[in-house]
Design a protein around this motif. Structure first.
Motif, PDB file in Angstrom:
ATOM      1  N   VAL A   1       0.867  -1.186   0.000  1.00 33.53           N
ATOM      2  CA  VAL A   1       0.000   0.000   0.000  1.00 33.53           C
ATOM      3  C   VAL A   1       0.903   1.236   0.000  1.00 33.53           C
ATOM      4  O   VAL A   1       1.218   1.788   1.064  1.00 33.53           O
ATOM      5  N   PRO A   2       1.366   1.679  -1.177  1.00 29.80           N
ATOM      6  CA  PRO A   2       2.196   2.884  -1.225  1.00 29.80           C
ATOM      7  C   PRO A   2       1.385   4.118  -0.837  1.00 29.80           C
ATOM      8  O   PRO A   2       0.230   4.267  -1.244  1.00 29.80           O
ATOM      9  N   ILE A   3       1.991   4.994  -0.036  1.00 28.64           N
ATOM     10  CA  ILE A   3       1.323   6.205   0.440  1.00 28.64           C
ATOM     11  C   ILE A   3       2.077   7.423  -0.071  1.00 28.64           C
ATOM     12  O   ILE A   3       3.310   7.507   0.054  1.00 28.64           O
ATOM     13  N   ASN A   4       1.340   8.363  -0.630  1.00 29.96           N
ATOM     14  CA  ASN A   4       1.927   9.631  -1.056  1.00 29.96           C
ATOM     15  C   ASN A   4       2.621  10.279   0.144  1.00 29.96           C
ATOM     16  O   ASN A   4       2.011  10.488   1.191  1.00 29.96           O
ATOM     17  N   THR A   5       3.893  10.596  -0.004  1.00 31.91           N
ATOM     18  CA  THR A   5       4.673  11.104   1.128  1.00 31.91           C
ATOM     19  C   THR A   5       4.235  12.491   1.579  1.00 31.91           C
ATOM     20  O   THR A   5       4.630  12.939   2.662  1.00 31.91           O
ATOM     21  N   ALA A   6       3.413  13.177   0.790  1.00 34.05           N
ATOM     22  CA  ALA A   6       2.946  14.509   1.174  1.00 34.05           C
ATOM     23  C   ALA A   6       1.678  14.478   2.012  1.00 34.05           C
ATOM     24  O   ALA A   6       1.281  15.505   2.561  1.00 34.05           O
ATOM     25  N   LEU A   7       1.027  13.318   2.123  1.00 31.24           N
ATOM     26  CA  LEU A   7      -0.260  13.270   2.813  1.00 31.24           C
ATOM     27  C   LEU A   7      -0.092  13.481   4.315  1.00 31.24           C
ATOM     28  O   LEU A   7       0.868  13.024   4.929  1.00 31.24           O
ATOM     29  N   ARG A   8      -1.072  14.172   4.873  1.00 30.34           N
ATOM     30  CA  ARG A   8      -1.094  14.443   6.305  1.00 30.34           C
ATOM     31  C   ARG A   8      -2.549  14.403   6.788  1.00 30.34           C
ATOM     32  O   ARG A   8      -3.487  14.439   6.001  1.00 30.34           O
ATOM     33  N   GLY A   9      -2.730  14.363   8.094  1.00 26.21           N
ATOM     34  CA  GLY A   9      -4.024  14.568   8.717  1.00 26.21           C
ATOM     35  C   GLY A   9      -5.141  13.710   8.178  1.00 26.21           C
ATOM     36  O   GLY A   9      -5.069  12.473   8.164  1.00 26.21           O
ATOM     37  N   PHE A  10      -6.195  14.366   7.721  1.00 25.45           N
ATOM     38  CA  PHE A  10      -7.400  13.680   7.260  1.00 25.45           C
ATOM     39  C   PHE A  10      -7.095  12.665   6.163  1.00 25.45           C
ATOM     40  O   PHE A  10      -7.585  11.533   6.185  1.00 25.45           O
ATOM     41  N   GLN A  11      -6.272  13.067   5.189  1.00 26.94           N
ATOM     42  CA  GLN A  11      -5.982  12.179   4.058  1.00 26.94           C
ATOM     43  C   GLN A  11      -5.217  10.934   4.502  1.00 26.94           C
ATOM     44  O   GLN A  11      -5.523   9.813   4.085  1.00 26.94           O
ATOM     45  N   LEU A  12      -4.216  11.125   5.337  1.00 29.47           N
ATOM     46  CA  LEU A  12      -3.418   9.998   5.815  1.00 29.47           C
ATOM     47  C   LEU A  12      -4.251   9.097   6.733  1.00 29.47           C
ATOM     48  O   LEU A  12      -4.171   7.865   6.661  1.00 29.47           O
ATOM     49  N   SER A  13      -5.073   9.710   7.559  1.00 31.92           N
ATOM     50  CA  SER A  13      -5.946   8.945   8.459  1.00 31.92           C
ATOM     51  C   SER A  13      -6.881   8.048   7.665  1.00 31.92           C
ATOM     52  O   SER A  13      -7.108   6.882   8.021  1.00 31.92           O
ATOM     53  N   HIS A  14      -7.422   8.570   6.569  1.00 35.34           N
ATOM     54  CA  HIS A  14      -8.344   7.783   5.751  1.00 35.34           C
ATOM     55  C   HIS A  14      -7.667   6.537   5.188  1.00 35.34           C
ATOM     56  O   HIS A  14      -8.266   5.445   5.174  1.00 35.34           O
ATOM     57  N   ILE A  15      -6.429   6.653   4.736  1.00 35.41           N
ATOM     58  CA  ILE A  15      -5.741   5.498   4.153  1.00 35.41           C
ATOM     59  C   ILE A  15      -5.524   4.410   5.207  1.00 35.41           C
ATOM     60  O   ILE A  15      -5.739   3.219   4.950  1.00 35.41           O
ATOM     61  N   PHE A  16      -5.106   4.795   6.399  1.00 30.34           N
ATOM     62  CA  PHE A  16      -4.942   3.797   7.464  1.00 30.34           C
ATOM     63  C   PHE A  16      -6.280   3.171   7.843  1.00 30.34           C
ATOM     64  O   PHE A  16      -6.380   1.967   8.079  1.00 30.34           O
ATOM     65  N   ARG A  17      -7.327   3.995   7.898  1.00 29.09           N
ATOM     66  CA  ARG A  17      -8.643   3.500   8.278  1.00 29.09           C
ATOM     67  C   ARG A  17      -9.170   2.531   7.229  1.00 29.09           C
ATOM     68  O   ARG A  17      -9.779   1.509   7.552  1.00 29.09           O
ATOM     69  N   ASN A  18      -8.938   2.846   5.947  1.00 28.17           N
ATOM     70  CA  ASN A  18      -9.484   2.037   4.854  1.00 28.17           C
ATOM     71  C   ASN A  18      -8.683   0.754   4.622  1.00 28.17           C
ATOM     72  O   ASN A  18      -9.255  -0.326   4.476  1.00 28.17           O
TER      73      ASN A  18
END
Length: 547
Positions: free
Chosen positions: A108-125
Motif C-alpha cells: 500500500v504505497p502512500i503519497n509522502t505529502a499526505l497528512r491529517g485527514f488524508q493519511l488517516s483515511h488510508i490507514f482506516r481504509n
C-alpha cells in the motif's frame, strides 16, 4: 537498432522485446515472482536497477525479493495482509514491494505529502498489518487522527533523527537474510492498493492485480518503442502508477531502470546524460518547466530518444522536440486501467490522447450509457481484452466499485470526444476535479479541511488554469457571520492537515456564494470568473508553505 515498437533483441530476433515477453509468460505466469525468476535466469548480471549508489542486477533483484519476503514472514505478515509504504524513491521501497509480491501480501504505497485527514483515511481504509516508513517522514504519523488504529508493527527506514509517535511499535528495517520460497500467487490477486483522489468523497484504494502491472509493462513498452537494453529514466514518485510500472517495463524488456529521488528542472538533463538514459517520463508541467530553463549548448548532448508526454500541452511538443531532439509521446491511462491510448512517435496530433491501442475497447456514452456518435462529447468507458489487465475495484468500497464498473465497462469519469479519424480528445472531467503538476487533488478533501476552520461558513474548491499547464487550486470562502478572515489564514489552517500540493494558491473571501435553486454552490460560475480583482494569489503575495 531502435525503432518504434522495439528493435533487435538479445537473441538476434527482430520481434519487439515486449512481444517476446508476452510469449514467454503465458497467462498463469503473469505474476511478479515468476517474471523475476525467469528474467534473472535470462539476464543474470545485467543491471536492472540504479538508484543513487545502489545497483541491482536481474539475478540480485530476484534474490532480494525472496529475502525480503522472508523478512515479512518473520514479522508475521501473511498472504493478503496489507503493508503500508511511506518512503521516497529509494531502493528500500522496491525491496519491500518485491517481497510483498513474492509472498502474496499487498503493498500500500502512500503519497509522502499526505497528512491529517488524508493519511488517516488510508490507514482506516486499508488497515495495514505493517508500516514501513522513512525516518525523515515518520513525523507525519503524528498528524493521524487520534481515533485511527495504526499498524501493530512499524519498520523505520534509515537513521532515526527524532522521536516517533508513541502509538508506533517501531523497529529498524531488518537486514535481509534467508530466502522464502515464492508463494502460490495468481494473476488476479491484488499486488498493490494505489490510492487515487476522489472528487466527491475520500480517496479510493485501487486494487491492482499482479497481471495488471505485467500488462502495464507490456503496453507501455509498446507505446514508447522500448527495446532490449534501453535505459529507462524516471524522476516520478514510486507511490504513483507511472514510476512503479516503469520498473515492470525494465524487468520485462531487459532494460535498466534508473530511479532518481525527484524531478529537478535544472538537473534533469545532467542526470539523463550521466545515466546514458534512452527513454524518459514527463507528465503535465514537467516539459514546460524544462523549456523554461536557460538554453545551453548541451541541450541535445544526451541519448534520450523518446519521452512519455502525457498531459503535456499541445503547444509544447514542437518546441520541446526542436530544442532537445526528443519527441513526446501522447497517451492516456489511469490507475484503474492501463496504457489505453497512445500517439505516434512523434505525435501527429499533439495534445490528443492518440489512438485506441490494441487490446482495449472504448466507447463514448451519454448519461444512460448509450453510445454517442463521433464528434459528440460524452463519458469515456473502457474494457480490456486480456484478463486482469485492469484493476479489480476499490478496496473496502463495494458501492464505488459497482458504480465505476457498471454495465461491465469501466467508467473513467472523463469527458472525451472521438474524432472521425479515430483520434480521441480529452475535454475535461465529468465531475469537479483538479490536477496540479502530476498530482490529483480531491476538492472534497480540501473542502472538508477548510470547513473545519471555525470562522468558515462555506467553502468551494475549484481549478483555475496554471501558467505551466494543468491546474492551480482555488478556494472561495464564505466566512461565518460576524467573523473576519484573511486568505493567509486559510493557507495556514491547511498546512499539516492536507498535502502541500492541495493547499489553495488562489483564495477569494466572498460575502455571498453563487447558489443553485437547491442551495448548492455553482462552482462553474466561480471557474468561469477566473482570477478576479478580489482573488488573493499566494505566490504573488510571497507566502511560502511550511512543509
Amino acid at each position: 537498432m531502435h525503432a518504434q515498437g522495439g528493435g533487435v533483441v538479445g537473441d538476434g530476433s527482430r520481434r519487439p522485446a515486449w512481444a517476446r515477453a508476452v510469449e514467454m509468460f503465458p497467462p498463469s505466469d503473469r505474476i511478479l515472482s515468476t517474471v523475476l525468476t525467469r528474467q534473472a535466469e535470462r539476464y543474470g548480471d545485467r543491471v536492472l536497477l540504479v538508484a543513487g549508489e545502489t545497483r541491482w542486477t536481474f539475478a540480485q533483484t530476484a534474490a532480494i525479493a525472496a529475502a525480503s519476503a522472508q523478512a515479512l514472514v518473520d514479522a508475521g505478515i501473511k498472504p493478503g495482509d496489507r503493508v503500508a509504504l511511506m518512503c521516497s524513491n529509494c531502493p528500500e521501497f522496491l525491496q519491500i514491494y518485491l517481497g510483498c509480491a513474492w509472498l502474496g501480501a499487498i503493498a500500500v504505497p502512500i503519497n509522502t505529502a499526505l497528512r491529517g485527514f488524508q493519511l488517516s483515511h488510508i490507514f482506516r481504509n486499508s488497515r495495514p498489518a505493517l508500516l514501513a516508513v522513512e525516518a525523515q517522514l515518520a513525523g507525519a504519523i503524528e498528524s493521524v487522527e487520534a481515533g485511527v488504529e495504526l499498524p501493530p508493527r512499524t519498520w523505520i527506514i534509515g537513521a532515526a533523527g527524532e522521536a516517533f509517535d508513541a502509538r508506533l511499535s517501531a523497529v529498524s528495517l531488518p537486514p535481509l537474510g534467508a530466502s522464502a520460497p515464492a508463494r502460490d500467487v495468481r494473476p488476479g490477486d491484488t499486488v498493490a492498493i494505489l490510492y487515487t483522489s476522489g472528487t466527491t468523497g475520500p480517496a479510493k484504494g485501487v486494487c491492482c492485480p499482479q497481471a495488471q502491472l505485467f500488462w502495464w509493462g507490456i503496453y507501455s513498452a509498446r507505446a514508447l518503442g522500448i527495446c532490449d537494453g534501453d535505459v529507462l529514466f524516471t524522476t516520478l514518485p514510486l507511490f504513483h502508477t507511472n514510476a512503479l510500472n516503469a520498473f515492470y517495463q525494465a524487468l520485462l524488456n531487459g532494460c535498466t531502470y534508473v530511479l532518481e529521488p525527484k524531478f529537478s528542472a535544472s538537473g534533469f538533463w545532467a542526470a539523463a546524460r550521466r545515466h546514458n538514459a534512452t527513454v524518459g517520463y514527463l507528465l503535465g508541467a514537467m516539459a514546460s518547466m524544462l523549456l523554461a530553463q536557460p538554453a545551453t549548448t548541451d541541450d541535445k548532448t544526451h541519448r534520450l530518444r523518446v519521452a512519455l508526454g502525457g498531459g503535456v500541452p499541445p503547444q509544447i511538443h514542437a518546441p520541446f522536440h526542436e530544442r532537445f531532439g526528443v519527441p513526446l509521446v501522447d497517451g492516456y491511462g489511469s490507475t484503474e486501467t492501463n496504457f489505453v491510448f497512445a500517439g505516434t512517435i512523434p505525435s501527429g496530433r499533439p495534445g490528443t490522447m492518440g489512438y485506441l491501442a490494441d487490446g482495449f475497447e472504448a466507447r463514448i456514452v451519454d448519461e444512460n450509457d448509450s453510445a454517442l456518435p463521433d464528434g459528440e462529447a460524452g463519458e469515456l468507458v473502457l474494457r480490456a481484452s486480456e484478463p486482469f489487465a485492469f484493476a479489480a475495484g476499490y478496496f473496502g468500497m463495494p458501492e464505488k466499485t459497482v458504480e465505476a464498473w457498471r454495465n461491465l465497462w469501466f467508467h473513467s469519469g472523463d469527458r472525451v470526444v472521438r474524432d472521425a479519424d479515430g483520434h480521441y480528445r480529452f475535454i475535461d472531467r465529468m465531475k469537479d476535479s483538479i490536477r496540479r503538476r502530476g498530482e490529483n487533488v480531491s476538492s472534497w478533501e480540501v473542502e472538508q479541511t477548510i470547513q473545519s476552520h471555525p470562522a468558515v461558513a462555506a467553502c468551494a474548491i475549484y481549478p483555475l488554469p496554471s501558467e505551466l499547464g494543468e491546474d492551480e487550486v482555488a478556494a472561495a470562502i464564505l466566512p461565518e457571520a460576524g467573523q473576519s478572515l484573511e486568505p493567509v489564514d486559510i493557507v495556514r489552517h491547511c498546512e499539516g492537515q492536507i498535502a502541500y500540493f492541495a493547499i489553495p494558491r488562489y483564495v477569494r473571501i466572498l460575502s455571498r456564494m453563487p447558489l443553485t435553486e437547491n442551495g448548492k454552490i455553482k462552482k462553474g460560475v466561480l471557474r468561469d470568473e477566473g482570477v478576479t480583482a478580489d482573488t488573493w494569489d499566494r505566490e504573488a503575495a510571497g507566502v511560502t508553505l511550511r512543509r
